[in-house]
Design a protein around this motif. Sequence first.
Motif, short mmCIF file in Angstrom:
data_model
loop_
_atom_site.label_atom_id
_atom_site.label_comp_id
_atom_site.label_asym_id
_atom_site.label_seq_id
_atom_site.Cartn_x
_atom_site.Cartn_y
_atom_site.Cartn_z
N LEU A 114 -21.50 -72.75 3.01
CA LEU A 114 -20.46 -71.82 2.54
C LEU A 114 -19.11 -72.52 2.44
O LEU A 114 -18.35 -72.27 1.49
CB LEU A 114 -20.37 -70.60 3.47
N GLU A 115 -18.81 -73.38 3.39
CA GLU A 115 -17.55 -74.13 3.36
C GLU A 115 -17.52 -75.05 2.14
O GLU A 115 -16.50 -75.14 1.45
CB GLU A 115 -17.37 -74.92 4.65
N GLU A 116 -18.63 -75.71 1.84
CA GLU A 116 -18.70 -76.59 0.68
C GLU A 116 -18.51 -75.78 -0.60
O GLU A 116 -17.82 -76.22 -1.52
CB GLU A 116 -20.04 -77.31 0.64
N MET A 117 -19.12 -74.60 -0.67
CA MET A 117 -18.98 -73.75 -1.85
C MET A 117 -17.53 -73.32 -2.02
O MET A 117 -17.01 -73.29 -3.13
CB MET A 117 -19.88 -72.52 -1.72
N ARG A 118 -16.88 -73.01 -0.92
CA ARG A 118 -15.47 -72.58 -0.98
C ARG A 118 -14.60 -73.72 -1.47
O ARG A 118 -13.71 -73.53 -2.29
CB ARG A 118 -15.01 -72.12 0.40
N LEU A 119 -14.87 -74.93 -1.00
CA LEU A 119 -14.08 -76.08 -1.41
C LEU A 119 -14.31 -76.44 -2.86
O LEU A 119 -13.40 -76.94 -3.53
CB LEU A 119 -14.40 -77.28 -0.51
N ASP A 120 -15.51 -76.18 -3.37
CA ASP A 120 -15.82 -76.48 -4.76
C ASP A 120 -15.12 -75.54 -5.74
O ASP A 120 -14.92 -75.89 -6.89
CB ASP A 120 -17.33 -76.41 -5.01
N LYS A 121 -14.73 -74.37 -5.27
CA LYS A 121 -14.01 -73.43 -6.13
C LYS A 121 -12.68 -74.01 -6.40
O LYS A 121 -11.90 -73.99 -7.11
CB LYS A 121 -13.88 -72.08 -5.47
#
Length: 84
Positions: free
Chosen positions: A77-84
């Motif tokens: 989830l953290e990686e997904m947030r950073l990719d945004k």
Amino acid sequence: MSKIQELEKLLKEDVLPEVEENIDELLDIAEGKKSTKEDKDELKYMEDIKLYFDEVILDIENNNLKDEDAIEILEVLEEMRLDK
């Protein structure tokens, strides 16, 4: 707060409401006359994400989620947030 509790809070307060909002928007687009295959694919993808997170919540409520699994999901989830 344990990682499982942290994950549950994040899913219920942030992730699932955002996913549901995205699904609503995509439903409006997909039902339109000018919707594309990509729109419908994105809707299906978001519905699958919601289903997965609903299952995670159910596992948490039934005490079937391990700390290691919660940590892994939080990292994704953290990686997904950073990719945004």
